[in-house]
Motif scaffolding. Structure first.
Motif, PDB file in Angstrom:
ATOM      1  N   LEU A  39       0.866  -1.170   0.000  1.00 40.20           N
ATOM      2  CA  LEU A  39       0.000   0.000   0.000  1.00 40.20           C
ATOM      3  C   LEU A  39       0.908   1.226   0.000  1.00 40.20           C
ATOM      4  CD1 LEU A  39      -3.005   0.780   0.052  1.00 40.20           C
ATOM      5  CD2 LEU A  39      -2.820   0.966   2.529  1.00 40.20           C
ATOM      6  N   TYR A  40       0.907   1.952  -1.114  1.00 35.82           N
ATOM      7  CA  TYR A  40       1.853   3.052  -1.335  1.00 35.82           C
ATOM      8  C   TYR A  40       1.114   4.380  -1.326  1.00 35.82           C
ATOM      9  CZ  TYR A  40       5.661   5.714  -3.512  1.00 35.82           C
ATOM     10  OH  TYR A  40       6.647   6.627  -3.786  1.00 35.82           O
ATOM     11  N   ASP A  41       1.655   5.342  -0.572  1.00 33.90           N
ATOM     12  CA  ASP A  41       1.120   6.700  -0.503  1.00 33.90           C
ATOM     13  C   ASP A  41       1.832   7.544  -1.564  1.00 33.90           C
ATOM     14  OD1 ASP A  41       0.307   9.292   0.099  1.00 33.90           O
ATOM     15  OD2 ASP A  41       0.249   8.910   2.254  1.00 33.90           O
ATOM     16  N   THR A  42       1.102   7.957  -2.595  1.00 30.89           N
ATOM     17  CA  THR A  42       1.714   8.699  -3.699  1.00 30.89           C
ATOM     18  C   THR A  42       2.040  10.137  -3.328  1.00 30.89           C
ATOM     19  OG1 THR A  42      -0.489   9.254  -4.552  1.00 30.89           O
ATOM     20  CG2 THR A  42       0.561   7.263  -5.411  1.00 30.89           C
ATOM     21  N   ASP A  43       1.370  10.695  -2.312  1.00 27.74           N
ATOM     22  CA  ASP A  43       1.693  12.055  -1.874  1.00 27.74           C
ATOM     23  C   ASP A  43       2.948  12.070  -1.013  1.00 27.74           C
ATOM     24  OD1 ASP A  43      -0.430  13.024  -3.242  1.00 27.74           O
ATOM     25  OD2 ASP A  43      -1.739  13.286  -1.506  1.00 27.74           O
ATOM     26  N   ALA A  44       3.009  11.181  -0.028  1.00 23.36           N
ATOM     27  CA  ALA A  44       4.187  11.114   0.845  1.00 23.36           C
ATOM     28  C   ALA A  44       5.335  10.346   0.209  1.00 23.36           C
ATOM     29  CB  ALA A  44       3.811  10.467   2.182  1.00 23.36           C
ATOM     30  N   LYS A  45       5.077   9.619  -0.886  1.00 23.76           N
ATOM     31  CA  LYS A  45       6.096   8.850  -1.603  1.00 23.76           C
ATOM     32  C   LYS A  45       6.772   7.820  -0.688  1.00 23.76           C
ATOM     33  CE  LYS A  45       7.053  12.612  -4.830  1.00 23.76           C
ATOM     34  NZ  LYS A  45       8.085  13.490  -5.437  1.00 23.76           N
ATOM     35  N   LYS A  46       5.957   7.014  -0.028  1.00 32.34           N
ATOM     36  CA  LYS A  46       6.496   5.983   0.862  1.00 32.34           C
ATOM     37  C   LYS A  46       5.486   4.852   0.981  1.00 32.34           C
ATOM     38  CE  LYS A  46       4.748   8.030   5.164  1.00 32.34           C
ATOM     39  NZ  LYS A  46       5.130   8.514   6.519  1.00 32.34           N
ATOM     40  N   ASN A  47       5.986   3.671   1.368  1.00 37.44           N
ATOM     41  CA  ASN A  47       5.136   2.514   1.598  1.00 37.44           C
ATOM     42  C   ASN A  47       4.485   2.620   2.976  1.00 37.44           C
ATOM     43  OD1 ASN A  47       5.787   1.253  -0.851  1.00 37.44           O
ATOM     44  ND2 ASN A  47       7.663   0.422   0.007  1.00 37.44           N
ATOM     45  N   LEU A  48       3.174   2.409   3.026  1.00 43.25           N
ATOM     46  CA  LEU A  48       2.466   2.407   4.303  1.00 43.25           C
ATOM     47  C   LEU A  48       2.437   1.016   4.920  1.00 43.25           C
ATOM     48  CD1 LEU A  48      -0.562   4.752   3.493  1.00 43.25           C
ATOM     49  CD2 LEU A  48       1.648   5.329   4.493  1.00 43.25           C
ATOM     50  N   TYR A  49       2.134   0.009   4.103  1.00 45.98           N
ATOM     51  CA  TYR A  49       2.084  -1.369   4.572  1.00 45.98           C
ATOM     52  C   TYR A  49       2.608  -2.282   3.472  1.00 45.98           C
ATOM     53  CZ  TYR A  49      -1.266   0.638   7.900  1.00 45.98           C
ATOM     54  OH  TYR A  49      -1.870   1.412   8.830  1.00 45.98           O
ATOM     55  N   GLU A  50       3.039  -3.441   3.896  1.00 47.60           N
ATOM     56  CA  GLU A  50       3.391  -4.520   2.963  1.00 47.60           C
ATOM     57  C   GLU A  50       2.799  -5.812   3.523  1.00 47.60           C
ATOM     58  OE1 GLU A  50       7.135  -6.453   0.480  1.00 47.60           O
ATOM     59  OE2 GLU A  50       7.437  -4.777   1.868  1.00 47.60           O
ATOM     60  N   MET A  51       1.854  -6.378   2.787  1.00 48.46           N
ATOM     61  CA  MET A  51       1.112  -7.549   3.247  1.00 48.46           C
ATOM     62  C   MET A  51       1.633  -8.809   2.572  1.00 48.46           C
ATOM     63  SD  MET A  51      -2.423  -5.479   2.821  1.00 48.46           S
ATOM     64  CE  MET A  51      -1.579  -4.281   1.790  1.00 48.46           C
ATOM     65  N   ASN A  52       1.902  -9.837   3.343  1.00 51.20           N
ATOM     66  CA  ASN A  52       2.287 -11.143   2.822  1.00 51.20           C
ATOM     67  C   ASN A  52       1.021 -11.930   2.535  1.00 51.20           C
ATOM     68  OD1 ASN A  52       5.125 -10.740   3.075  1.00 51.20           O
ATOM     69  ND2 ASN A  52       4.950 -11.102   5.276  1.00 51.20           N
ATOM     70  N   ILE A  53       0.765 -12.208   1.272  1.00 50.31           N
ATOM     71  CA  ILE A  53      -0.498 -12.835   0.867  1.00 50.31           C
ATOM     72  C   ILE A  53      -0.419 -14.349   1.029  1.00 50.31           C
ATOM     73  CG2 ILE A  53      -2.191 -13.051  -0.966  1.00 50.31           C
ATOM     74  CD1 ILE A  53      -1.898 -10.237   0.181  1.00 50.31           C
ATOM     75  N   ASP A  54       0.400 -15.019   0.214  1.00 52.74           N
ATOM     76  CA  ASP A  54       0.488 -16.477   0.258  1.00 52.74           C
ATOM     77  C   ASP A  54       1.777 -16.890  -0.441  1.00 52.74           C
ATOM     78  OD1 ASP A  54       0.101 -19.154   0.486  1.00 52.74           O
ATOM     79  OD2 ASP A  54      -1.697 -19.266  -0.760  1.00 52.74           O
ATOM     80  N   GLU A  55       2.581 -17.691   0.244  1.00 52.05           N
ATOM     81  CA  GLU A  55       3.851 -18.129  -0.337  1.00 52.05           C
ATOM     82  C   GLU A  55       3.646 -19.176  -1.419  1.00 52.05           C
ATOM     83  OE1 GLU A  55       6.325 -19.450   2.813  1.00 52.05           O
ATOM     84  OE2 GLU A  55       6.588 -17.448   3.700  1.00 52.05           O
ATOM     85  N   THR A  56       2.578 -19.991  -1.279  1.00 51.62           N
ATOM     86  CA  THR A  56       2.331 -21.027  -2.294  1.00 51.62           C
ATOM     87  C   THR A  56       1.730 -20.451  -3.567  1.00 51.62           C
ATOM     88  OG1 THR A  56       0.159 -21.492  -1.336  1.00 51.62           O
ATOM     89  CG2 THR A  56       2.037 -22.762  -0.502  1.00 51.62           C
TER      90      THR A  56
END
Length: 745
Positions: free
Chosen positions: A480-497
């Protein structure tokens, strides 16, 4: 002051880099490092003075203060001269006290020897010459206050405040006021644009509410407020009747050739027109009639007679025009006179093969290689020998292409290109995994560049707030990237398989998003390789954007399969998906279960979208078919048409020495206008716009955007304002923005 100087330095650096003045840039960096004013930063100046004091550099301290006096203090009024002298005296005392505190008596005696001639006539220094000879000056009542920490801090704060006020009052560079003014203008323009968009939306909703009556949809669809099939037919018939009885009031039609407006009807001449103008009008009419047989012109005349006022009406209205002329009416008449003189010139010679070639182009879904993609537009803008046939074709065009711009910051083929819901920003993703966030109004400008160590495969704009961007990778993560602040807010691990995130869709409420994850293909996960006969396994997951947690996993019957495309309806109650097994699945997002599913295509489903009334679903598949499905009757087709291969993929780009690049579809292959009556698709030379006919054939080609030299792989249509913008992205990394004006009838 410091911020404006720093901002100006950055602009100068960017300009020198853009011009390639590298040696000048090196000299600029060198001089900035040696800048004695420190970019007008007070903290830097205080640090420099303290460094000279602590290093016992008396000559450097005197020279630096003299520079500040010549550069800054001399600009002050005479009433502030005493303040400057007191600060200089305190600075020298600060130097002497520091030398005594560190037991460096040599520097103390050196100070009085070098400064004797300058200081001996000043009353405030008369008692200080005895200071080197006092055993414990910090205990002497006359000098003890100067050896306290409080005096040193007070002096430094006073000097800091004095310089700060001085820099704020100096107007050497009025950049602060300019920046504030531009910021205010930008914010005001944004507020006005949002207000205009809201007024247009309210007007459109009010018009639709007056013309139609909403009907009740199936039980599993709640709060559905779109139009139904019966109401759409009623509205279409009403629009057709009003179009045949009401004359067009389109302002831009006055800029078009006479053939673009109602052909086959002589132009009425006002009472104020000269005989030469009347002759010009008769000449235009006779040339248009001579270009087509008399039998073909009869239906055109009858149609034009229904949309133009009669001769009696014109003659009865002319006296009022002549007596009540205002400046605007006069300007319109002058413009009409110039237009008639312009189009009264003799027509250009056209080769005998032009009518046959145009007739062949009108019957083909794709123009031949020797005909450019803009042939249709060129024939519409011409006059003369093209005749009434070209004029009739142009009169039916629903859009005018006002301009076409190019965004060329990508260096490889585009996979996704999407406009946010407000129409302010565009996010584009290429096969190298580079994401560009850019704007095109009022100027084309790159806002942010996103690069990732892991490959990026998908993107989608969040709806609330619209500045957030969802990025799906090839290693099982979603950012989840904030285009105004130019930084990542979250990074979610969905599924390794299931590491490949093929599709993302954000709910209109903004509270959740749907994520399609797929396993690696047998070919090693190469996106440019042809698809395998057996679809790979996949999952369809629902995530909460606020808690950043997975809510549930949808059941994919008859077996887990990779979902290629997803789309919500307007209120998020329905979700439609297209899978690699050729099945379209419709999910009820209130019960979180499958409402229906059916076999749609022979091969994979590449794109799915709801219709404007949301009673049907459009899909494009690997079999090259464009199909409209009724969502109230499972698996029932309403229309079907075969598209050219360059509209459905796989897309092929050939080069020199046998080079060939193959890319399977990843982004949207179709996009609708604001009213859902026209659809934009891909082609090998640019975007194609079709009209939805509702019958056979399902699509009627109306406009070719053109402009590309490589196959277009994804499209999008922004209709936030009246002048819609079509985006077409190709395999050479170029993105074209075509601004269209809808011709209302």
């Amino acid at each position: 002051m410091a911020s404006t100087v720093e901002r100006t330095d950055e602009h100068v650096r960017e300009y020198l880099i853009y011009r390639g003045f590298t040696s000048t840039l090196k000299h600029l960096d060198t001089e900035i490092k040696a800048d004695k004013e420190k970019g007008f930063r007070v903290d830097k100046i205080i640090d420099q003075l303290q460094q000279l004091v602590h290093s016992f550099d008396l000559s450097g301290l005197k020279e630096y203060w003299l520079y500040l006096d010549r550069r800054l203090f001399c600009r002050l009024e005479d009433v502030y001269r005493s303040t400057v002298n007191k600060l200089r005296t305190s600075l020298y005392r600060y130097y002497v006290v520091n030398s005594i505190q560190v037991r460096n008596l040599d520097k103390t005696q050196e100070f009085f020897q070098k400064q004797a001639l300058e200081l001996q006539g000043q009353p405030e220094w008369r008692d200080w010459f005895i200071l080197p000879f006092i055993p414990a000056p910090e205990q002497n009542s006359a000098f003890s206050p100067y050896f306290s920490r409080q005096w040193a801090d007070t002096f430094l704060v006073s000097l800091h405040n004095f310089l700060s006020v001085l820099f704020q009052c100096m107007h050497i560079l009025p950049f602060d006021a300019e920046v504030q003014r531009m910021t205010g203008i930008t914010e005001e323009n944004e507020e006005l644009r949002q207000l205009l968009f809201a007024l247009q939306t309210d007007s459109r909703d009010q018009r639709d509410g007056e013309e139609t009556v909403h009907h009740k949809l199936p039980l599993y669809v709640q709060n559905m407020d779109r139009l139904g099939d019966t109401e759409l037919d009623l509205v279409s018939s009403q629009r057709a009747i009003s179009a045949s009885t009401t004359p067009s009031r389109n302002f831009f039609s006055t800029f078009l050739p006479q053939g673009r407006r109602t052909p086959g009807k002589p132009t009425p001449v006002s009472s104020g027109s000269s005989p030469s103008q009347a002759a010009v009008g008769r000449k235009d009419t006779s040339s248009a009639q001579a270009a087509k047989p008399k039998e073909a012109l009869q239906p055109k005349d009858s149609k034009a007679a229904g949309s133009q006022p009669s001769a009696g009406e014109v003659s009865s209205f002319q006296p009022q025009q002549s007596t009540n002329q205002n400046p605007r009416t006069k300007r319109i008449q002058d413009h009409e006179k110039e237009r008639k003189e312009l189009f009264s010139k003799p027509p250009q010679q056209v080769s005998p093969q032009t009518p046959e070639r145009r007739a062949g182009e009108a019957g083909e879904a794709e123009p031949p290689p020797d005909v450019p993609g803009d042939a249709m537009e060129a024939s519409c803008s011409g006059s003369g020998a093209a005749g009434a046939e070209g004029a009739a074709l142009c009169a039916e065009q629903p859009f005018i292409k006002l301009s076409q711009e190019e965004y060329g910051e990508h260096h490889s083929s585009i996979m996704h290109c999407r406009v946010d819901c407000s129409g302010r920003r565009v996010a584009s993703l290429d096969v190298d995994g580079v994401v560009k966030v850019w704007s095109f109004n009022p100027i084309m400008q790159t806002k942010a560049t996103i690069m990732s160590k892991s490959p990026l495969l998908s993107l989608e704009w969040a709806t609330k707030p619209d500045r957030l961007l969802l990025l799906g990778s090839g290693v099982g993560t979603v950012r989840l990237y904030d285009t105004d602040a130019k930084k990542n807010l979250y990074e979610m691990n969905i599924d390794e398989t299931h590491p490949r995130i093929l599709s993302l869709a954000c709910s209109p409420s903004g509270s959740s998003f749907v994520c399609s994850a797929a396993a690696l293909s047998r070919s090693g996960g190469a996106e440019s390789a042809p698809r395998l006969p057996v679809p790979v396994s996949g999952q369809l997951l629902l995530w909460d954007t606020k808690t950043v947690k997975q809510q549930l996993q949808f059941s994919l019957e008859p077996e887990p399969v990779a979902i290629n495309c997803t789309a919500f309806n307007h209120n998020g109650n329905l979700l439609v998906t297209g899978a690699a097994d050729g099945v379209i699945r419709l999910f009820d997002m209130q019960q979180y279960e499958s409402a229906m599913s059916w076999r749609a295509h022979d091969g994979e489903v590449y794109s799915v979208e709801f219709s404007y009334d949301e009673n049907t679903v459009f899909s494009i598949g690997e079999d090259g078919k464009f199909i409209q499905w009724n969502i109230h009757r499972c698996g029932v087709k309403q229309s079907e048409q075969i598209l050219p291969q360059d509209a459905t993929g796989p897309f092929v780009l050939s080069g020199y020495s046998g080079y060939k690049q193959v890319q399977v579809p990843r982004g949207r292959l179709l996009a609708f206008d604001s009213e859902g009556q026209h659809v934009l698709t891909c082609s090998s030379y640019g975007g194609l716009i079709y009209r939805l006919t509702g019958g056979e054939p399902a699509l009627e080609r109306v406009l070719s955007l053109g402009g590309h030299k490589a196959p277009v792989v994804t499209v999008d249509w922004c209709s936030a304002v009246d002048c819609g913008t079509c985006l077409t992205a190709s395999m050479d990394g170029k993105i074209k923005l075509s601004t269209l004006l809808a011709q209302k009838s």
